[in-house]
Design a protein around this motif. Structure first.
Motif, PDB file in Angstrom:
ATOM      1  N   UNK A 187       0.855  -1.210   0.081  1.00 24.24           N
ATOM      2  CA  UNK A 187       0.068  -0.056  -0.043  1.00 24.24           C
ATOM      3  C   UNK A 187       0.956   1.107  -0.011  1.00 24.24           C
ATOM      4  N   UNK A 188       0.332   2.133  -0.902  1.00 25.46           N
ATOM      5  CA  UNK A 188       1.369   3.500  -0.762  1.00 25.46           C
ATOM      6  C   UNK A 188       0.196   4.653  -0.261  1.00 25.46           C
ATOM      7  N   UNK A 189       0.758   5.386   0.454  1.00 30.49           N
ATOM      8  CA  UNK A 189      -0.108   6.722   0.697  1.00 30.49           C
ATOM      9  C   UNK A 189       0.939   8.139   0.611  1.00 30.49           C
ATOM     10  N   UNK A 190       0.408   8.944   0.320  1.00 28.08           N
ATOM     11  CA  UNK A 190       1.193  10.251  -0.224  1.00 28.08           C
ATOM     12  C   UNK A 190       0.377  11.250   0.594  1.00 28.08           C
ATOM     13  N   UNK A 191       1.122  12.470   1.164  1.00 29.92           N
ATOM     14  CA  UNK A 191       0.675  13.733   1.443  1.00 29.92           C
ATOM     15  C   UNK A 191       1.708  14.762   1.475  1.00 29.92           C
ATOM     16  N   UNK A 192       1.326  15.967   1.543  1.00 27.57           N
ATOM     17  CA  UNK A 192       2.177  17.320   1.351  1.00 27.57           C
ATOM     18  C   UNK A 192       2.153  17.829   2.618  1.00 27.57           C
ATOM     19  N   UNK A 193       3.460  18.374   2.851  1.00 30.71           N
ATOM     20  CA  UNK A 193       3.789  18.975   4.229  1.00 30.71           C
ATOM     21  C   UNK A 193       4.186  20.630   3.660  1.00 30.71           C
ATOM     22  N   UNK A 194       3.404  21.525   4.473  1.00 27.58           N
ATOM     23  CA  UNK A 194       3.873  22.923   3.872  1.00 27.58           C
ATOM     24  C   UNK A 194       4.623  23.563   5.120  1.00 27.58           C
ATOM     25  N   UNK A 195       5.410  24.568   4.718  1.00 22.98           N
ATOM     26  CA  UNK A 195       5.973  25.555   5.594  1.00 22.98           C
ATOM     27  C   UNK A 195       5.232  26.517   5.959  1.00 22.98           C
ATOM     28  N   UNK A 196       5.189  27.139   7.190  1.00 17.70           N
ATOM     29  CA  UNK A 196       5.850  26.747   8.131  1.00 17.70           C
ATOM     30  C   UNK A 196       5.106  25.693   9.257  1.00 17.70           C
ATOM     31  N   UNK A 197       4.220  24.911   8.761  1.00 16.23           N
ATOM     32  CA  UNK A 197       3.415  23.980   9.626  1.00 16.23           C
ATOM     33  C   UNK A 197       4.035  22.670   9.550  1.00 16.23           C
TER      34      UNK A 197
END
Length: 176
Positions: free
Chosen positions: A166-176
């Motif tokens: 299984x593959x999951x993907x997400x985005x992480x933004x700055x500054x959070x």
């Protein structure tokens, strides 16, 4: 002599030959159904139980990585609880291909889901689940990273070609 009545003749039962013929037909039908039971069992184990576990473990790793700060490039999430140094944190790199893991973007779990400690790129002998992850910079502003985690089992049950993954993907933004 008296002749037996019709209902007395019917009450005598089946002959041995009739019983044997009925058992042969029953055996042929039963042998035809056995492969269906095997297919149902292996499919349930692979696509039900194991697939649910790899999805859970991929999501678990994703949550662990997303809890790190955007600029963290040293936390070691290959152990639990995570250490402040010795790992990759959210440093750009890694691979989401379980066939070609990149150290330190890989960890291993035993059959019960417990994290196994590793040294370098060596795979522990008793691993059953493998998790790999990749961190990619998205765009040119430097404020967005894509985190992709793939989890897979070592083997599948039965004579099935592909192991559950299984593959999951997400985005992480700055500054959070």
């Amino acid at each position: 002599l008296r002749r037996p009545r019709v209902h007395e003749r019917l009450a005598r039962g089946f002959s041995l030959l009739e019983t044997l013929f009925a058992l042969v037909i029953l055996l042929i039908v039963a042998l035809g159904i056995i492969p269906l039971g095997f297919i149902a069992t292996t499919t349930t184990e692979n696509q039900g139980h194991l697939m649910a576990r790899v999805m859970e473990y991929a999501q678990d790793k994703m949550e662990q990585l997303l809890s790190l700060s955007y600029a963290d490039t040293t936390s070691d999430t290959r152990v639990f609880p995570a250490l402040d140094t010795g790992g990759s944190g959210l440093k750009v790199g890694g691979s989401s291909n379980v066939s070609t893991p990149v150290t330190p973007y890989v960890d291993f779990l035993d059959v019960n889901g417990n994290v196994l400690t590793t040294t370098g790129a060596a795979e522990p002998a008793n691993w059953f689940y493998k998790r790999v992850w990749a961190i990619e910079a998205v765009g040119t502003a430097g404020t967005l990273k894509r985190v992709t985690v793939t989890a897979a089992t070592r083997t599948a049950v039965g004579f099935v070609g592909a192991v559950p993954s299984a593959t999951v993907s997400s985005l992480k933004s700055y500054p959070f």
